[in-house]
Design a protein around this motif. Structure first.
Motif, short mmCIF file in Angstrom:
data_model
loop_
_atom_site.label_atom_id
_atom_site.label_comp_id
_atom_site.label_asym_id
_atom_site.label_seq_id
_atom_site.Cartn_x
_atom_site.Cartn_y
_atom_site.Cartn_z
N GLY A 121 -14.47 -103.05 48.00
CA GLY A 121 -13.70 -102.58 46.85
C GLY A 121 -13.18 -101.16 47.02
O GLY A 121 -12.60 -100.60 46.09
N ILE A 122 -13.40 -100.58 48.19
CA ILE A 122 -12.92 -99.21 48.43
C ILE A 122 -11.54 -99.30 49.08
O ILE A 122 -11.41 -99.58 50.26
N THR A 123 -10.53 -99.10 48.26
CA THR A 123 -9.14 -99.14 48.73
C THR A 123 -8.43 -97.87 48.27
O THR A 123 -8.95 -97.13 47.44
N ARG A 124 -7.24 -97.63 48.80
CA ARG A 124 -6.50 -96.43 48.45
C ARG A 124 -6.22 -96.37 46.95
O ARG A 124 -5.83 -97.36 46.35
N GLY A 125 -6.47 -95.21 46.35
CA GLY A 125 -6.19 -94.99 44.94
C GLY A 125 -7.35 -95.26 44.00
O GLY A 125 -7.28 -94.91 42.83
N VAL A 126 -8.43 -95.85 44.49
CA VAL A 126 -9.57 -96.16 43.61
C VAL A 126 -10.44 -94.92 43.42
O VAL A 126 -10.55 -94.10 44.32
N ASP A 127 -11.02 -94.78 42.23
CA ASP A 127 -11.92 -93.66 41.95
C ASP A 127 -13.34 -94.02 42.33
O ASP A 127 -13.81 -95.13 42.05
N LEU A 128 -14.03 -93.08 42.97
CA LEU A 128 -15.43 -93.25 43.38
C LEU A 128 -16.25 -92.16 42.71
O LEU A 128 -15.91 -90.99 42.82
N HIS A 129 -17.33 -92.55 42.05
CA HIS A 129 -18.24 -91.58 41.44
C HIS A 129 -19.52 -91.55 42.26
O HIS A 129 -20.16 -92.59 42.44
N VAL A 130 -19.89 -90.38 42.77
CA VAL A 130 -21.10 -90.24 43.59
C VAL A 130 -22.29 -90.11 42.65
O VAL A 130 -22.44 -89.12 41.96
N ARG A 131 -23.15 -91.14 42.60
CA ARG A 131 -24.32 -91.14 41.71
C ARG A 131 -25.48 -90.40 42.33
O ARG A 131 -26.11 -89.58 41.68
N LYS A 132 -25.85 -90.74 43.55
CA LYS A 132 -26.93 -90.03 44.22
C LYS A 132 -26.78 -90.14 45.73
O LYS A 132 -26.06 -90.98 46.23
N VAL A 133 -27.50 -89.25 46.41
CA VAL A 133 -27.51 -89.23 47.87
C VAL A 133 -28.97 -89.19 48.29
O VAL A 133 -29.76 -88.43 47.73
N ALA A 134 -29.33 -90.00 49.27
CA ALA A 134 -30.70 -90.03 49.77
C ALA A 134 -31.07 -88.66 50.34
O ALA A 134 -30.19 -87.88 50.72
N PRO A 135 -32.38 -88.36 50.43
CA PRO A 135 -32.82 -87.03 50.90
C PRO A 135 -32.21 -86.59 52.24
O PRO A 135 -31.89 -85.42 52.40
N LEU A 136 -32.04 -87.50 53.16
CA LEU A 136 -31.44 -87.12 54.45
C LEU A 136 -29.93 -87.34 54.47
O LEU A 136 -29.30 -87.24 55.52
N GLY A 137 -29.34 -87.67 53.31
CA GLY A 137 -27.89 -87.83 53.21
C GLY A 137 -27.40 -89.23 53.54
O GLY A 137 -26.21 -89.48 53.54
N ASP A 138 -28.30 -90.15 53.82
CA ASP A 138 -27.88 -91.50 54.22
C ASP A 138 -28.80 -92.52 53.57
O ASP A 138 -30.00 -92.47 53.81
N PRO A 139 -28.37 -93.41 52.73
CA PRO A 139 -27.00 -93.67 52.27
C PRO A 139 -26.64 -92.90 50.99
O PRO A 139 -27.48 -92.22 50.42
N MET A 140 -25.40 -93.09 50.56
CA MET A 140 -24.91 -92.53 49.31
C MET A 140 -24.79 -93.69 48.32
O MET A 140 -24.38 -94.77 48.71
N GLU A 141 -25.11 -93.44 47.07
CA GLU A 141 -24.95 -94.46 46.04
C GLU A 141 -23.73 -94.11 45.20
O GLU A 141 -23.63 -92.99 44.69
N LEU A 142 -22.80 -95.05 45.08
CA LEU A 142 -21.53 -94.82 44.40
C LEU A 142 -21.33 -95.80 43.26
O LEU A 142 -21.89 -96.89 43.28
N ASN A 143 -20.50 -95.41 42.29
CA ASN A 143 -19.97 -96.34 41.29
C ASN A 143 -18.53 -96.61 41.69
O ASN A 143 -17.72 -95.68 41.79
N VAL A 144 -18.23 -97.88 41.93
CA VAL A 144 -16.89 -98.29 42.34
C VAL A 144 -16.47 -99.48 41.50
O VAL A 144 -17.17 -100.49 41.48
N ARG A 145 -15.37 -99.36 40.78
CA ARG A 145 -14.83 -100.47 40.00
C ARG A 145 -15.87 -101.11 39.09
O ARG A 145 -15.93 -102.32 38.94
#
Length: 73
Positions: free
Chosen positions: A32-56
């Motif tokens: 669901g990650i396409t050009r023009g879509v808004d992504l909200h960064v909810r949280k990031v794991a302690p080492l930065g991997d993975p990221m949790e996003l709200n998409v659509r």
């Protein structure tokens, strides 16, 4: 150039361009990650991997390697 990896927790960004080739880019678009879509960064794991996003309206976890392929503004 700012990528999704550089986005901070709580920030909402808009996808500007996707990088990558063939199946990798296709997998990102299938999530669901396409050009023009808004992504909200909810949280990031302690080492930065993975990221949790709200998409659509749903939650999605993205690896750091995939987040580097997503240019945002």
């Amino acid at each position: 150039m700012k990528t999704l990896k550089d986005a901070k927790v709580g920030e909402t960004v808009r996808v500007k361009k996707l990088y990558g080739e063939g199946p990798v880019k296709r997998r990102i678009m299938d999530m669901g990650i396409t050009r023009g879509v808004d992504l909200h960064v909810r949280k990031v794991a302690p080492l930065g991997d993975p990221m949790e996003l709200n998409v659509r309206g749903y939650e999605l976890s993205v690896r750091k390697a995939d987040a580097e392929m997503i240019e945002v503004e």
